[in-house]
Each structure stands twice: as C-alpha cells, then as structure tokens.
Motif scaffolding. Structure first.
Motif, short mmCIF file in Angstrom:
data_model
loop_
_atom_site.label_atom_id
_atom_site.label_comp_id
_atom_site.label_asym_id
_atom_site.label_seq_id
_atom_site.Cartn_x
_atom_site.Cartn_y
_atom_site.Cartn_z
N GLU A 1 60.47 -6.72 16.92
CA GLU A 1 59.83 -6.59 18.23
C GLU A 1 59.04 -5.29 18.28
O GLU A 1 59.55 -4.23 17.90
N ILE A 2 57.86 -5.38 18.82
CA ILE A 2 57.00 -4.20 18.90
C ILE A 2 57.32 -3.42 20.17
O ILE A 2 57.43 -3.99 21.26
N HIS A 3 57.49 -2.14 20.01
CA HIS A 3 57.77 -1.26 21.14
C HIS A 3 56.46 -0.75 21.75
O HIS A 3 56.27 -0.82 22.96
N GLN A 4 55.57 -0.25 20.88
CA GLN A 4 54.31 0.29 21.39
C GLN A 4 53.34 0.58 20.25
O GLN A 4 53.76 0.90 19.14
N LEU A 5 52.07 0.47 20.56
CA LEU A 5 51.02 0.96 19.67
C LEU A 5 50.51 2.28 20.25
O LEU A 5 50.00 2.32 21.36
N VAL A 6 50.70 3.35 19.49
CA VAL A 6 50.31 4.69 19.95
C VAL A 6 48.92 5.01 19.38
O VAL A 6 48.65 4.81 18.20
N ASN A 7 48.04 5.52 20.22
CA ASN A 7 46.71 5.94 19.81
C ASN A 7 46.55 7.40 20.24
O ASN A 7 46.53 7.71 21.43
N CYS A 8 46.47 8.29 19.25
CA CYS A 8 46.39 9.72 19.56
C CYS A 8 45.27 10.35 18.74
O CYS A 8 44.89 9.83 17.69
N PRO A 9 44.71 11.46 19.20
CA PRO A 9 43.64 12.11 18.44
C PRO A 9 44.19 12.99 17.33
O PRO A 9 45.26 13.57 17.45
N GLU A 10 43.46 13.06 16.25
CA GLU A 10 43.73 13.99 15.15
C GLU A 10 42.41 14.64 14.77
O GLU A 10 41.35 14.01 14.85
N SER A 11 42.45 15.91 14.35
CA SER A 11 41.21 16.58 13.97
C SER A 11 41.09 16.65 12.45
O SER A 11 42.08 16.92 11.76
N PHE A 12 39.88 16.41 11.96
CA PHE A 12 39.60 16.37 10.53
C PHE A 12 38.45 17.32 10.20
O PHE A 12 37.59 17.60 11.04
N THR A 13 38.45 17.80 8.97
CA THR A 13 37.44 18.77 8.52
C THR A 13 36.53 18.13 7.48
O THR A 13 36.83 17.05 6.96
N PRO A 14 35.41 18.78 7.13
CA PRO A 14 34.44 18.15 6.23
C PRO A 14 34.94 17.89 4.82
O PRO A 14 34.32 17.10 4.09
N ASP A 15 36.01 18.55 4.37
CA ASP A 15 36.46 18.36 2.99
C ASP A 15 37.94 18.00 2.89
O ASP A 15 38.55 18.14 1.83
N MET A 16 38.54 17.57 4.01
CA MET A 16 39.94 17.11 4.04
C MET A 16 40.95 18.25 3.87
O MET A 16 42.10 18.01 3.56
#
Length: 892
Positions: free
Chosen positions: A362-377
C-alpha cells in the motif's frame, strides 16, 4: 501504466510521515533562540531576545549543512557564532531528505566526507542524548551490466585504499542480504556493510543542540537580506530584524544560496539550480522490513530504496528532471510540492521490476521536494574569490545528509587554519567563475546533471549542455577539420581530430573502460608531433599580465613563486606558487617581458583560483597592476622537430636553438601579423614553440602556419595527444598530480626552488624543514608490464599502487605512451609506518628496490617505477626494440 499508480490515486490524502516532520521538542513557538535542553527558554514573538549587534561569524541556513558548520566551528574553539534561519530550523530540504548515508560516491574527497559523516552521526546520540534514528543497514550497489560492474570494482579499490570496508559480491549473495531484490538480471554488486540510515531532522536537531551547548546562538524566523562589504571584505549582515556586524559570513542557504549571493552588495556567484526530486513511501509491508535491511542502490534502474517504518522509501533520478526556480526566497519553509504520478511512473516501474514483491504494497505517499544541483555534480565549498570572509557551503546534489558532516568539518578547518586538512579542490567554489552563473546555463545543465548522478559509469565525461560558451577564434575552422571537443572551465578544447572518411558517431563515449576508438587517431597525432610538426589550439590557458612602475611586480612574484623570477628579459621560468605549507597553489610559466612586466600562464581551470591567490597577496599599491588577458590571446602550440622550419619561413629569422634558445620568449612577426609572443617551450618536453597571438590575428596566423607547414607534414592535434606526451615525459599537472598538499620536494622539483637565494618566498620555511626531515611520499612514474592494451582494462586515475604486496599509494593520472608502447601511470608512493607507527622518510633506494603493481578494478598488473627526473627511459626502450628486431631477424 503500473497498476499501483492507479491504485494510489484512490488513496485518501495523508499527512507527511512522522519521520519527515521537524523535531519540536526544544524549539520555541515563534522567533527565538535555540539552546540546549538544560537551559531552554520558550518565548513568543512578544518576548524576542534581541538580535546581537555583532558576531565573529554569521551562518545563514538552519538545515543540516548550516548546523554542521556551526557545530564544527564551535568544536574548533570559535565563540561568538550566530546561525540565522529564515523559517524553522531544519524545515527546508533537510526535513524531506531520504536519510541515506552511503560512501558510494564518484570521487575520493566525497567518499571521505560521507565516511566522516557516518561516524559523526553514529556518536551524536551519545554526545547529545538525542535519538538520531541511526541504523547501520549497509548498502547494496547493484550492477545490471559489465560496465556498471567494472565501475563498482573501481570504486571498491578506491574505498579499500581509504580503509572503508566493502566487498564485491555475486547476485546470489545479494538475495541472501535483501529478501525483496530480484537478482535475475544482475551480474554482481558492491556491498558496503558500514552504510547507514538516519532521521535527518533529528540529526539536524542534535547538531544544533550540541552547537548551542557550546555557545552558538541560533535564531529562527530571521531572514538574511544582504551581506554588506567594505573594501572587498565582509563587514555586516543585514536581516529583516536589523544588522549584525561580523568578520565572516557563511552561505548555507541551500535552495536560496544562489539568490542570496546575487542579493549581496557585491554579487557572489553560487552556481546551483533546483530540481524537483521524488520518492515514494509505502505503508508497513505484510511482512514488515526489519530496520537493518540493506539500502538498495540500483543505478542502472535509476532508483534507490531503504527500509522505512516496516515499509519502504524509494526514489530515483529520472531521465527528464523538472527544474524549478526559487527566486525571491519568500517561501520560508519548503513544503511537499505537488505529486506527479505520471512523472514518477518510470521509477515506480523500475522499483517493481527490482522488487516484484511490492506489487501488493500500500502506498503511503509520493513526496516531491526540491534539491539543488551544480554544473559538475559536485558541491560548492570555500571562500568566494571576490569577497574576503564570505564562505559558501551549498549545492549538495541530493547528497546533503551524506556530505554535511564531512563538508562542515572541512569548511570549519578552512576558516580556522586557512586551509582544510584534505585536498578539496574538486569542490572548491573557485573552480567556477561568473560565466557559470547564467540562469539559462544552470537550468539546462542541471537537467543533464541530475540523470547523470546514476547514469554515469565512465571515468571521463563531456557535458552536452552549456557548450560553445567560450571559444577560440579558430573554433569554426577546426570544427570543419574534424575536431572533437571537450570543455574545461567553459572553454571548448579539441580532444583529437577525426580524419576524413571516419565515422564520427562511433567515437562517442564507447569502450571507455577498455581501448577507446580514438586510439589510432591520437597515435597518429603523437607520431606527427615526434616526427614532423603538429599544431594544438591551447587558447584556453589562463593568462595574466603583472606590471608596475618600479620593482613592485618582481617583488610580489619573488614572494609568491618558489623559483627565481629575477631573470634577464625574455627568459621563461617554470615555477610553483606555494602556500605556507610548501604545497602548490598554482603551477605556472612566467615570462619576463620587460624589467617591470611579467606574463603568467596557468592551467585553464586556474583562472579564478590563481587570480584570487595573487590578489590576496598583492599590496594595495596603485603602481602595481594585475590584468586577466586570457581573452586577448589565442595560443597555438607548435610541436615537433619541423616546427622551427615552419616558423623560420613565416618570420624570416632563424629559429634554431643557437638563435632561439630553449625557455626563451621573443616578440616577432609571423606572416603579416606583428606582436606575436613566441616562446621556445611546448608543455610536453618535445621540441617546438608556443605562439601567443592577439586574437585579431589568430585566423591569419593559423592559416599561414598550416599553409607553410604542408611541405613538412603538418596536422592538427588535440589534448589527448598532449596528455600522452606530457605523461610519458613525467610532466606533472596541477589539479591532477599537484595540489595544495604536494610540495616540490615530494615530486622531484627541488631544482625549481630558489633555496640559494636570500628571498623569503611563501613556503620557504616549510620546505627547509621538509628538506631537513625528509619527505614521506614521492611522485613516481609507473610503466605497466604484462598489460594487454587491446584486451585489459585501462588505468585512468585513482588506482591503488602496491609495493611488495602492500598498499603504498594511488595513481593521479595516466595515459598510453605510444613511444614506450606501454601504459604509464603517475602517482604517489609512501613507505609503511615505522616501529612506533610514525611516518618513515622515503629514499630513492626504497623506490628502486620495490616490486610494484597497479590495481585496475581489482586486477593487479606489475609495473616498473621511475623517479623524476630521469633520462634513460626512452634510450632503454629504443635499445629494447632494436634488440627485439635483431632477434627476430636472427630467428628468420
């Protein structure tokens, strides 16, 4: 569509799970001061404690990164620290973090940071009495194909060098460790038994309480509006509640670090961009997963999964990420953003393929949150180049929890001692400049970067976005002649040139772990450099001019440089710019153009770092001037025995060594163009010249050189040929072989240090002490034996070096030597500790008497070690080839 996606939509909305809610046990109701539980003061808005008027350091950002910096500064004895959070502590990305602490990272410094974080989080509960949810689960990195399996074997070799426990295991062993994993399509896995999971808000809370217990003031509901700067140094921080005077400011603002940098009085470039990041939470399974069930990282499936409250937490890095903008910093606390089941579907299907038993979960929730990324990982760390006292720690590329402990430690050391205790150049914010701050560039680049976090297997990669940003005037001309391009610091550089009739597509990223498709092409370019003449466009090199009205320029360079710059006009000096520990901050070539004028040539990615290093040590003297002239000159490298013939025809002057000695610079005409700086050096050890051409003459000079050079067999060459030539000649390169912890004595460059001059240059005392005590590691060349170039894995860098069966060091760079017909690795070797565990000085005899092996993805290959400088290597190779040819003739 996966069946469980349909079923999820029938579920009624639920609140965010308890694990992901911020801890509230010791938090005040409104704006207030965080403190330890023993002296907690609860106050509402009407009872606000006053904002301090001054502090030594102000940290912006109350997530796990900011609290880690505060914690480690306090541990190092700093007092008068203020941490400001615009919302509630830990209510940003930290609150929504997946909570995985894994050391499976692409580069060594990241592995070190994650390993330290793991240890820190494990002992925080004992230190603070706050439960952090720490569980040592271990993790399983799965491989669905041989390329991924090779990359995991390479990672395992590197981790073992660092003393981190890991094992390459078979699919059947994966099934024993994790009951849900489907192993039918696996070829193997990497097991990391010490990896762990934690509750990120609780770790954040524990760090904050520990910091507050040592006097750190932590104020919530206080927004930083801008940083005030005077004469290039941080002076104060302006908030919505007033100003705080300070000496240091640390930008740990996460999603808003870019905007905060732009909002400052002097704009600070913090190149990162946000993307949406999704993960799924299930309810407890029918047979609840034990808390110590291993984390699964299935990079080929683009997913990860960890146990969570008897169920599962699973996310991933999709091929089509959704970038978000965060201008304004008006969202005080990051909320769970809108669900997008259609977008998550490919990752959900990959999860069900990997764990079919979840079909009924059973699915509890789909979480959508922001993450920050840089030009070279890679994350952004360090003091900004334009503002003294302004530090940044941000851009964690979805590994904020794993990196925060180690990154906070290194940044605190940097602020305390002036340098961290490890080489963090791959993460230094000065590897970027303002040119990487375009919002359009960042938006496009992070859409490429986010999928690469799991997609990338190979050691070298050319980004496809943000290209043709900085180009030489010759770009179009070279492109039509078959140039294949790589990018360095935003600058396009030719790798090699595809001859007419060759299939261009077949040369893209194929067979990267083995012999690459460009092997013969680069071999032909190297052969031409050895026998005729080649031209390489090296315009990307960093170029500065330092001038003064009196002796100020010479005095500054004599202080900054280890080698003697008081040479006759026209002479070229190879020199390091060292720090107080004797380590290389830069490795450059300096030309004395006139009595008070110098031309400084440095590696491409040193443009920001070298500039800030020189400016940091420049006196405030209006008669002394430093100018970045990188854009003013196109640089052509003419390599080969016929280079002098080509230039002689074009300039009508003799270019022989008698008339134009080595390491000399003349300003002369080439063709119709005047004012060309011609230098008798090539950066490869081969004969030839560097031409620094005012850009308006670049195309003319190039066309003339190619036209006259036809009779001498001229051709274009690229950086792959250059790398092969410089490595077989044992030439070290800054950023790969040399760094801020490497001294000239350790790499055989003592002859480039002016010990005999009575000049107090940076690093002198440290080098004199090292010369007295001896060095404890040495830079060596290793020529591989019994290594089949056609069939065996190639070395790239970072491979362990074994001496007499014992781990002795790692490689720093490598290339195939077309001259020696062998692979050549460069790297550092150290002797084992002495009787009392103390380091032992290393001697040439120790190097020469050892039997060496290089470990390539778990397979060891014997190697011959050489010390710098050497002279007999190529003679021996030539004699060996002649002996073989003679024996073959006799055999016939």
């Amino acid at each position: 569509m996966c069946s469980c996606v349909r079923s999820s939509r029938a579920l009624s909305p639920v609140l965010l799970p308890r694990l992901l809610l911020p801890h509230t046990g010791y938090r005040s109701a409104g704006r207030g001061l965080w403190t330890s539980p023993h002296c907690m003061t609860v106050s509402g808005d009407s009872q606000l404690l006053p904002l301090p008027s001054q502090a030594r350091v102000v940290i912006c950002g109350g997530g796990i990164v900011g609290t880690s910096v505060a914690y480690h500064l306090a541990k190092l004895g700093w007092t008068d620290i203020v941490l400001l959070e615009q919302g509630r502590l830990g209510a940003g990305t930290t609150r929504l973090c997946a909570g995985i602490v894994s050391v499976a990272k692409p580069i060594s410094i990241e592995c070190q940071m994650a390993n330290y974080s793991n240890s820190l989080y494990q002992q925080l509960e004992e230190e603070t009495g706050i439960k952090t949810g720490y569980v040592k689960t271990g993790s399983l990195c799965l491989a669905q194909n041989q390329d991924r399996f090779i990359s995991l074997k390479r990672l395992a070799s590197r981790l073992k060098v660092m003393g981190i426990s890991c094992n390459i295991i078979k699919p059947k062993e994966v099934a024993k460790l994790h009951p849900l994993v489907n192993i039918h399509d696996l070829v193997g896995a990497l097991h990391l038994p010490a990896d762990a999971v934690v509750s990120p808000p609780e770790v954040n809370h524990a760090l904050a309480v520990a910091a507050a217990g040592q006097g750190v003031q932590i104020l919530e509901r206080t927004s930083v509006q801008q940083v005030l700067v005077e004469k290039g140094h941080v002076m104060a921080v302006e908030t919505d509640r007033g100003s705080i005077e300070c000496e240091y400011f640390v930008n740990c603002a996460g999603q808003w670090a870019y905007e905060l940098g732009q909002a400052s009085e002097m704009k600070v470039s913090v190149p990162l961009h946000g993307c949406e990041h999704f993960y799924l939470l299930t309810k407890p399974l029918q047979e609840p997963l034990p808390p110590n069930t291993p984390v699964v990282i299935d990079m080929d499936g683009r997913i990860y999964a960890r146990p969570w409250q008897g169920g599962l937490l699973s996310g991933g890095f999709e091929k089509n990420p959704k970038p978000i903008f965060t201008e304004g910093r008006n969202q005080l606390e990051i909320q769970n953003m809108q669900e997008d089941w259609d977008h998550f579907e490919p990752m959900l299907c990959a999860l069900l393929r990997r764990m079919p038993g979840l079909e009924s979960a059973e699915i509890h929730q789909l979480v959508n949150c922001p993450e920050s990324f840089t030009p070279d990982m890679r994350c952004l760390m360090g003091e900004t180049p334009g503002v003294s006292g302004y530090y940044v720690l941000a851009g964690m590329n979805s590994s904020g929890l794993a990196f925060a402990g180690g990154a906070g430690k290194y940044l605190a050391e940097w602020m305390t001692y002036g340098y961290p205790t490890a080489n963090v150049w791959p993460l230094d914010i000065k590897r970027f400049g303002n040119l990487q701050s375009s919002r359009t560039f960042l938006r496009h680049r992070v859409m490429e970067v986010m999928p690469l976090l799991y997609e990338l297997k190979v050691p070298r990669w050319d980004f496809q976005t943000g290209r043709q940003l900085r180009t030489s005037p010759l770009y179009d001309r070279l492109d039509t002649q078959g140039a294949r391009w790589m990018e360095k610091h935003g600058f396009e550089r030719p790798k090699y040139f595809v001859p007419p009739g060759k299939d261009l597509l077949s040369l893209d990223q194929s067979k990267t772990f083995y012999k690459p498709d460009w092997f013969d092409i680069v071999g032909a370019e190297v052969k031409c450099c050895k026998e005729a003449v080649c031209v390489i466009d090296m315009s990307s090199f960093t170029k500065f001019e330092l001038t003064s009205t009196g002796d100020q320029a010479l005095e500054l360079l004599q202080h900054l440089c280890a080698n003697d710059l008081d040479v006759p006009v026209g002479h070229i000096v190879h020199t390091g710019m060292l720090n107080e520990r004797g380590g290389y901050e830069n490795d450059c070539s300096v030309v004395r153009l006139s009595k008070n004028s110098f031309f400084i040539v440095s590696p491409t990615d040193q443009q920001v770092h070298c500039w800030s290093w020189i400016k940091k040590h420049m006196p405030n003297d209006p008669h002394l001037h430093l100018e970045d002239v990188s854009w003013k000159y196109t640089a052509l490298n003419l390599i080969g025995p016929r280079a002098m013939d080509v230039l002689a025809e074009l300039s009508y002057v003799s270019m022989t060594p008698d008339h134009f000695p080595s390491m000399f610079c003349k300003e002369m005409s080439v063709g119709y163009a005047n004012g060309i700086r011609v230098m008798s050096m090539t950066h490869t050890g081969e004969p030839g010249f560097m031409l620094y051409i005012p850009i308006e003459y670049a195309l003319h000079v190039y066309n003339e050189v190619m036209s006259v050079g036809q009779k001498y067999g001229i051709r274009n060459a690229g950086y792959y040929a250059l790398r092969s030539l410089r490595i077989e000649k044992f030439f070290a390169f800054w950023g790969q072989d040399l760094d801020a912890f490497t001294t000239p004595l350790e790499c055989g460059r003592e002859f480039r240090v002016k010990f005999d001059k009575d000049t107090d240059f940076l690093g002198r005392e440290a080098l004199l002490q090292q010369r007295q005590d001896g060095v404890f590691r040495r830079f060596v060349m290793l020529v591989l034996e019994d290594h089949d170039t056609e069939l065996d894995l190639w070395p790239w860098w970072g491979e362990p070096i074994y001496r007499n069966g014992q781990l002795a060091g790692t490689t720093t760079s490598s290339a195939y030597s077309y001259t020696l017909e062998r692979h050549v690795c460069l790297g550092f070797v150290s002797p084992p500790p002495g009787d009392e565990g103390l380091p032992t000085p290393i001697t040439p005899d120790f190097i020469n008497r050892g039997d060496y092996e290089v470990d390539i993805a778990g397979q060891r290959y014997p190697a011959k070690a050489k010390l710098y400088p050497f002279s007999s290597l190529f003679t021996q190779q030539k004699r060996r080839k002649e002996d073989m040819e003679l024996s073959n003739l006799q055999g016939k």
